[in-house]
Design a protein around this motif. Sequence first.
Motif, PDB file in Angstrom:
ATOM      1  N   CYS A  53       0.839  -1.215   0.000  1.00  0.00           N
ATOM      2  CA  CYS A  53       0.000   0.000   0.000  1.00  0.00           C
ATOM      3  C   CYS A  53       0.870   1.258   0.000  1.00  0.00           C
ATOM      4  CB  CYS A  53      -0.927   0.001   1.208  1.00  0.00           C
ATOM      5  SG  CYS A  53      -2.241  -1.233   1.123  1.00  0.00           S
ATOM      6  N   ARG A  54       1.958   1.243   0.757  1.00  0.00           N
ATOM      7  CA  ARG A  54       2.872   2.402   0.778  1.00  0.00           C
ATOM      8  C   ARG A  54       3.539   2.578  -0.577  1.00  0.00           C
ATOM      9  NH1 ARG A  54       2.308   6.352   2.992  1.00  0.00           N
ATOM     10  NH2 ARG A  54       4.466   6.826   3.453  1.00  0.00           N
ATOM     11  N   ALA A  55       3.841   1.461  -1.260  1.00  0.00           N
ATOM     12  CA  ALA A  55       4.420   1.545  -2.606  1.00  0.00           C
ATOM     13  C   ALA A  55       3.431   2.195  -3.571  1.00  0.00           C
ATOM     14  CB  ALA A  55       4.816   0.157  -3.103  1.00  0.00           C
ATOM     15  N   LEU A  56       2.148   2.065  -3.283  1.00  0.00           N
ATOM     16  CA  LEU A  56       1.102   2.736  -4.068  1.00  0.00           C
ATOM     17  C   LEU A  56       0.867   4.157  -3.568  1.00  0.00           C
ATOM     18  CD1 LEU A  56      -1.415  -0.238  -4.332  1.00  0.00           C
ATOM     19  CD2 LEU A  56       0.116   0.619  -6.134  1.00  0.00           C
ATOM     20  N   GLU A  57       1.727   4.583  -2.633  1.00  0.00           N
ATOM     21  CA  GLU A  57       1.717   5.916  -2.036  1.00  0.00           C
ATOM     22  C   GLU A  57       0.432   6.244  -1.288  1.00  0.00           C
ATOM     23  OE1 GLU A  57       3.328   9.048  -4.427  1.00  0.00           O
ATOM     24  OE2 GLU A  57       4.912   7.737  -5.218  1.00  0.00           O
ATOM     25  N   MET A  58      -0.155   5.235  -0.707  1.00  0.00           N
ATOM     26  CA  MET A  58      -1.342   5.454   0.107  1.00  0.00           C
ATOM     27  C   MET A  58      -0.920   5.975   1.471  1.00  0.00           C
ATOM     28  SD  MET A  58      -3.725   2.191  -0.677  1.00  0.00           S
ATOM     29  CE  MET A  58      -4.462   1.970  -2.283  1.00  0.00           C
ATOM     30  N   PRO A  59      -1.642   6.964   1.974  1.00  0.00           N
ATOM     31  CA  PRO A  59      -1.318   7.476   3.317  1.00  0.00           C
ATOM     32  C   PRO A  59      -1.681   6.460   4.390  1.00  0.00           C
ATOM     33  CG  PRO A  59      -3.188   8.671   2.356  1.00  0.00           C
ATOM     34  CD  PRO A  59      -2.704   7.714   1.321  1.00  0.00           C
ATOM     35  N   LEU A  60      -1.029   6.576   5.530  1.00  0.00           N
ATOM     36  CA  LEU A  60      -1.247   5.615   6.615  1.00  0.00           C
ATOM     37  C   LEU A  60      -2.696   5.595   7.088  1.00  0.00           C
ATOM     38  CD1 LEU A  60       1.995   5.941   8.775  1.00  0.00           C
ATOM     39  CD2 LEU A  60       1.422   4.215   7.057  1.00  0.00           C
ATOM     40  N   ALA A  61      -3.356   6.734   7.061  1.00  0.00           N
ATOM     41  CA  ALA A  61      -4.767   6.762   7.484  1.00  0.00           C
ATOM     42  C   ALA A  61      -5.622   5.875   6.577  1.00  0.00           C
ATOM     43  CB  ALA A  61      -5.287   8.199   7.469  1.00  0.00           C
ATOM     44  N   ASP A  62      -5.350   5.905   5.283  1.00  0.00           N
ATOM     45  CA  ASP A  62      -6.092   5.051   4.348  1.00  0.00           C
ATOM     46  C   ASP A  62      -5.720   3.587   4.546  1.00  0.00           C
ATOM     47  OD1 ASP A  62      -7.223   7.353   3.389  1.00  0.00           O
ATOM     48  OD2 ASP A  62      -6.226   7.294   1.436  1.00  0.00           O
ATOM     49  N   ILE A  63      -4.452   3.326   4.795  1.00  0.00           N
ATOM     50  CA  ILE A  63      -4.011   1.947   5.033  1.00  0.00           C
ATOM     51  C   ILE A  63      -4.691   1.401   6.286  1.00  0.00           C
ATOM     52  CG2 ILE A  63      -2.033   0.485   5.602  1.00  0.00           C
ATOM     53  CD1 ILE A  63      -0.329   2.395   3.836  1.00  0.00           C
ATOM     54  N   ARG A  64      -4.835   2.243   7.291  1.00  0.00           N
ATOM     55  CA  ARG A  64      -5.527   1.827   8.519  1.00  0.00           C
ATOM     56  C   ARG A  64      -6.957   1.385   8.184  1.00  0.00           C
ATOM     57  NH1 ARG A  64      -3.698   3.131  13.102  1.00  0.00           N
ATOM     58  NH2 ARG A  64      -2.747   5.066  12.403  1.00  0.00           N
ATOM     59  N   ARG A  65      -7.644   2.140   7.325  1.00  0.00           N
ATOM     60  CA  ARG A  65      -9.015   1.781   6.928  1.00  0.00           C
ATOM     61  C   ARG A  65      -9.032   0.466   6.141  1.00  0.00           C
ATOM     62  NH1 ARG A  65      -9.664   7.620   5.326  1.00  0.00           N
ATOM     63  NH2 ARG A  65     -10.539   8.607   7.169  1.00  0.00           N
ATOM     64  N   LEU A  66      -8.049   0.315   5.244  1.00  0.00           N
ATOM     65  CA  LEU A  66      -7.975  -0.918   4.457  1.00  0.00           C
ATOM     66  C   LEU A  66      -7.693  -2.119   5.358  1.00  0.00           C
ATOM     67  CD1 LEU A  66      -5.960   0.391   1.376  1.00  0.00           C
ATOM     68  CD2 LEU A  66      -8.397  -0.218   1.450  1.00  0.00           C
ATOM     69  N   LEU A  67      -6.842  -1.933   6.340  1.00  0.00           N
ATOM     70  CA  LEU A  67      -6.573  -3.013   7.294  1.00  0.00           C
ATOM     71  C   LEU A  67      -7.824  -3.357   8.084  1.00  0.00           C
ATOM     72  CD1 LEU A  67      -3.037  -1.949   8.552  1.00  0.00           C
ATOM     73  CD2 LEU A  67      -3.587  -4.030   7.244  1.00  0.00           C
ATOM     74  N   GLY A  68      -8.611  -2.337   8.429  1.00  0.00           N
ATOM     75  CA  GLY A  68      -9.882  -2.579   9.120  1.00  0.00           C
ATOM     76  C   GLY A  68     -10.814  -3.420   8.269  1.00  0.00           C
ATOM     77  N   ALA A  69     -10.847  -3.145   6.975  1.00  0.00           N
ATOM     78  CA  ALA A  69     -11.671  -3.939   6.067  1.00  0.00           C
ATOM     79  C   ALA A  69     -11.130  -5.363   5.957  1.00  0.00           C
ATOM     80  CB  ALA A  69     -11.716  -3.284   4.691  1.00  0.00           C
ATOM     81  N   LEU A  70      -9.827  -5.472   5.922  1.00  0.00           N
ATOM     82  CA  LEU A  70      -9.183  -6.784   5.842  1.00  0.00           C
ATOM     83  C   LEU A  70      -9.478  -7.611   7.097  1.00  0.00           C
ATOM     84  CD1 LEU A  70      -7.251  -8.154   3.789  1.00  0.00           C
ATOM     85  CD2 LEU A  70      -5.361  -7.322   5.190  1.00  0.00           C
ATOM     86  N   ASP A  71      -9.555  -6.944   8.228  1.00  0.00           N
ATOM     87  CA  ASP A  71      -9.813  -7.631   9.504  1.00  0.00           C
ATOM     88  C   ASP A  71     -11.284  -8.000   9.694  1.00  0.00           C
ATOM     89  OD1 ASP A  71      -7.131  -7.452  10.125  1.00  0.00           O
ATOM     90  OD2 ASP A  71      -7.364  -5.639  11.354  1.00  0.00           O
ATOM     91  N   ALA A  72     -12.162  -7.492   8.843  1.00  0.00           N
ATOM     92  CA  ALA A  72     -13.595  -7.786   8.941  1.00  0.00           C
ATOM     93  C   ALA A  72     -14.097  -8.287   7.586  1.00  0.00           C
ATOM     94  CB  ALA A  72     -14.351  -6.538   9.382  1.00  0.00           C
ATOM     95  N   PRO A  73     -13.679  -9.488   7.185  1.00  0.00           N
ATOM     96  CA  PRO A  73     -13.974  -9.975   5.834  1.00  0.00           C
ATOM     97  C   PRO A  73     -15.454 -10.192   5.522  1.00  0.00           C
ATOM     98  CG  PRO A  73     -13.023 -11.734   7.162  1.00  0.00           C
ATOM     99  CD  PRO A  73     -12.953 -10.469   7.979  1.00  0.00           C
ATOM    100  N   GLY A  74     -16.278 -10.425   6.497  1.00  0.00           N
ATOM    101  CA  GLY A  74     -17.688 -10.694   6.250  1.00  0.00           C
ATOM    102  C   GLY A  74     -18.553  -9.452   6.153  1.00  0.00           C
ATOM    103  N   GLU A  75     -17.989  -8.295   6.381  1.00  0.00           N
ATOM    104  CA  GLU A  75     -18.766  -7.061   6.388  1.00  0.00           C
ATOM    105  C   GLU A  75     -18.590  -6.301   5.075  1.00  0.00           C
ATOM    106  OE1 GLU A  75     -17.899  -4.713   9.858  1.00  0.00           O
ATOM    107  OE2 GLU A  75     -17.697  -6.499  11.100  1.00  0.00           O
ATOM    108  N   PRO A  76     -19.599  -5.476   4.708  1.00  0.00           N
ATOM    109  CA  PRO A  76     -19.450  -4.661   3.500  1.00  0.00           C
ATOM    110  C   PRO A  76     -18.421  -3.551   3.728  1.00  0.00           C
ATOM    111  CG  PRO A  76     -21.528  -4.160   4.611  1.00  0.00           C
ATOM    112  CD  PRO A  76     -20.896  -5.303   5.342  1.00  0.00           C
TER     113      PRO A  76
END
Length: 145
Positions: A53-76
């Motif tokens: 994600c950092r290689a895609l130059e995503m800010p850490l705040a966005d990565i945090r959100r993506l990790l949250g989505a990754l940690d909750a696979p059954g949710e939209p």
Amino acid sequence: MRIKELAEATGVDVDTIRYYEKQGLLPEPARQDNGYRDYASTHLERLAFIRHCRALEMPLADIRRLLGALDAPGEPHPDVDRLVQEQIDKVRARLKSMRALEKQLLLLKASCGRCDDEGSDCGILKELVAAAHGEACACHAHLAH
């Protein structure tokens, strides 16, 4: 595995790994009896995800959100698509800015042909000095349009 091994496996600096831990992006690892951190394969996978994600130059705040989505696979996760689209928009804006910068540099380079034989009357240097003094120069001619 120890932090040095994790760093070598992912190409992420040890200090950066510790920073990600402090920021809550990486879960705190278990500790060995001697107090050393003991990283598991889940840390390796998560760190590889963050690194990509950092290689895609995503800010850490966005990565945090993506990790949250990754940690909750059954949710939209409507945020995921929006975050990626915002990153695409940022990249496109930077590309546009870089094309404008390229045009300015090409115009500046074109002024090189205005040097005398000794190089004492360098067109590029004249243009840069003029721009530094707020005068119109060839490299900013497109700004008038």
